[in-house]
Design a protein around this motif. Structure first.
Motif, PDB file in Angstrom:
ATOM      1  N   SER A  60       0.045  -4.571   0.120  1.00 13.73           N
ATOM      2  CA  SER A  60       0.597  -3.395  -0.492  1.00 13.73           C
ATOM      3  C   SER A  60       1.728  -3.336  -1.147  1.00 13.73           C
ATOM      4  CB  SER A  60       0.536  -2.392   0.750  1.00 13.73           C
ATOM      5  OG  SER A  60       1.098  -1.006   0.041  1.00 13.73           O
ATOM      6  N   TRP A  89      -4.183  -1.049  -1.565  1.00 15.49           N
ATOM      7  CA  TRP A  89      -3.945  -1.120  -0.025  1.00 15.49           C
ATOM      8  C   TRP A  89      -2.505  -0.305   0.156  1.00 15.49           C
ATOM      9  CZ3 TRP A  89      -6.949  -3.272   3.462  1.00 15.49           C
ATOM     10  CH2 TRP A  89      -8.147  -4.136   3.020  1.00 15.49           C
ATOM     11  N   GLN A  90      -2.197   0.444  -0.458  1.00 18.47           N
ATOM     12  CA  GLN A  90      -0.929   1.586  -0.612  1.00 18.47           C
ATOM     13  C   GLN A  90      -1.384   2.589   0.423  1.00 18.47           C
ATOM     14  OE1 GLN A  90      -0.144   4.134  -3.802  1.00 18.47           O
ATOM     15  NE2 GLN A  90      -1.607   3.418  -4.889  1.00 18.47           N
ATOM     16  N   GLU A  91      -0.356   3.250   0.959  1.00 16.77           N
ATOM     17  CA  GLU A  91      -0.723   4.203   1.859  1.00 16.77           C
ATOM     18  C   GLU A  91      -1.183   5.554   1.193  1.00 16.77           C
ATOM     19  OE1 GLU A  91      -1.865   5.250   4.514  1.00 16.77           O
ATOM     20  OE2 GLU A  91      -0.245   5.167   6.151  1.00 16.77           O
ATOM     21  N   TYR A 122       0.328   2.226 -11.076  1.00 18.20           N
ATOM     22  CA  TYR A 122       1.031   2.420  -9.612  1.00 18.20           C
ATOM     23  C   TYR A 122       2.497   2.486 -10.218  1.00 18.20           C
ATOM     24  CZ  TYR A 122       3.031   0.806  -5.110  1.00 18.20           C
ATOM     25  OH  TYR A 122       3.653   0.928  -4.154  1.00 18.20           O
ATOM     26  N   TYR A 133      -6.045   6.591  -6.772  1.00 19.40           N
ATOM     27  CA  TYR A 133      -5.062   6.579  -5.823  1.00 19.40           C
ATOM     28  C   TYR A 133      -4.605   7.998  -5.049  1.00 19.40           C
ATOM     29  CZ  TYR A 133      -4.715   2.209  -8.003  1.00 19.40           C
ATOM     30  OH  TYR A 133      -5.117   0.930  -8.383  1.00 19.40           O
ATOM     31  N   SER A 163      -0.801  -3.811   4.927  1.00 20.96           N
ATOM     32  CA  SER A 163      -0.966  -2.473   4.521  1.00 20.96           C
ATOM     33  C   SER A 163      -0.301  -1.533   5.603  1.00 20.96           C
ATOM     34  CB  SER A 163      -2.537  -2.286   4.426  1.00 20.96           C
ATOM     35  OG  SER A 163      -2.785  -1.094   3.888  1.00 20.96           O
ATOM     36  N   HIS A 164      -1.085  -0.386   5.572  1.00 22.63           N
ATOM     37  CA  HIS A 164      -0.419   0.953   6.317  1.00 22.63           C
ATOM     38  C   HIS A 164      -1.591   1.586   6.999  1.00 22.63           C
ATOM     39  CE1 HIS A 164       2.814   0.807   3.195  1.00 22.63           C
ATOM     40  NE2 HIS A 164       1.640   0.284   2.552  1.00 22.63           N
TER      41      HIS A 164
END
Length: 230
Positions: A60, A89-91, A122, A133, A163-164
């Motif tokens: 991420s 793969w971000q939160e 992003y 997203y 990741s998160h």
């Protein structure tokens, strides 16, 4: 044959210590978080399933995930394993603590990582341009499937992802992840024409409380807890 996935949650970050700090944009690791990442590093060097066959690291782009990656996986990176920042793969959430930093700033902060392939939208997740997203049930579940689809088609033996917790739990793995803990997964075999959702099956070595023993036990239905969002 699709790769084995080693999914890691980042170590403790500033916002994990106090809910009031959720207002801090893209917070870094705490001192404890850095220590957790070092502990994870030593554990993985000795116990990472199929560790000698890791051929790709996906991370991420959020600061805490990148920092965890660089500390815990430095031994793989030094061995030539590439790092690929991936916005998928971000939160999940649109809070400041879960909104990332532009790639131009990340490139200056982490010059050892190539951010040129990062989705140019992003860290936007609120405008129409960042709709993929968005904090929207359909969008986040689709993002989880897209992230898995991309890895399913790769030919590496093992891919490590940093990741998160929210995204891993509700959109990818259906398992809990403690800070700086990991779980290993194989892709469930796809029958017939291969249509339908991509699903993961956890490997024996990390079942229960995770590879570091720091995670809550139990299954989570993908999408659970997301019914209250649009």
């Amino acid at each position: 044959m699709p790769p084995t996935l080693i999914l890691i949650r980042h170590a403790q970050a500033l916002h994990n210590t106090d809910r009031a700090l959720h207002a801090v944009p893209d917070p870094p690791l705490t001192d404890l978080g850095r220590a957790q990442a070092v502990e994870l590093r030593e554990h993985l060097k000795a116990h990472l399933p199929a560790g000698r066959m890791v051929q790709r690291i996906v991370v991420s782009p959020m600061r805490r995930a990148v920092q965890t990656c660089l500390i815990a996986l430095d031994w793989l990176i030094e061995g030539g394993v590439p790092i690929v920042p991936d916005a998928r793969w971000q939160e999940l959430y649109p809070k400041p603590c879960d909104t990332g930093t532009p790639a131009s700033a990340l490139a200056k902060e982490f010059p050892m990582i190539d951010f040129t392939g990062l989705d140019p939208v992003y860290p936007d997740k609120t405008s129409p341009a960042g709709a993929a997203y968005a904090y929207d049930k359909q969008a986040v579940l689709a993002r989880g499937q897209d992230a898995l689809r991309e890895l399913y088609g790769r030919d590496e033996d093992v891919v490590v992802v940093v990741s998160h917790s929210g995204f891993l739990r509700t959109c990818v793995a259906g398992k809990w992840f403690g800070n700086a803990d990991y779980r290993g997964f194989e892709f469930e075999e796809r029958e017939g024409d291969g249509e339908g959702n991509f699903r993961l099956v956890e490997i024996e070595e990390t079942r229960g409380k995770g590879g570091m023993g720091k995670s809550k036990e139990g299954e989570v239905t993908l999408g659970e807890g997301l019914d209250g969002i649009p």
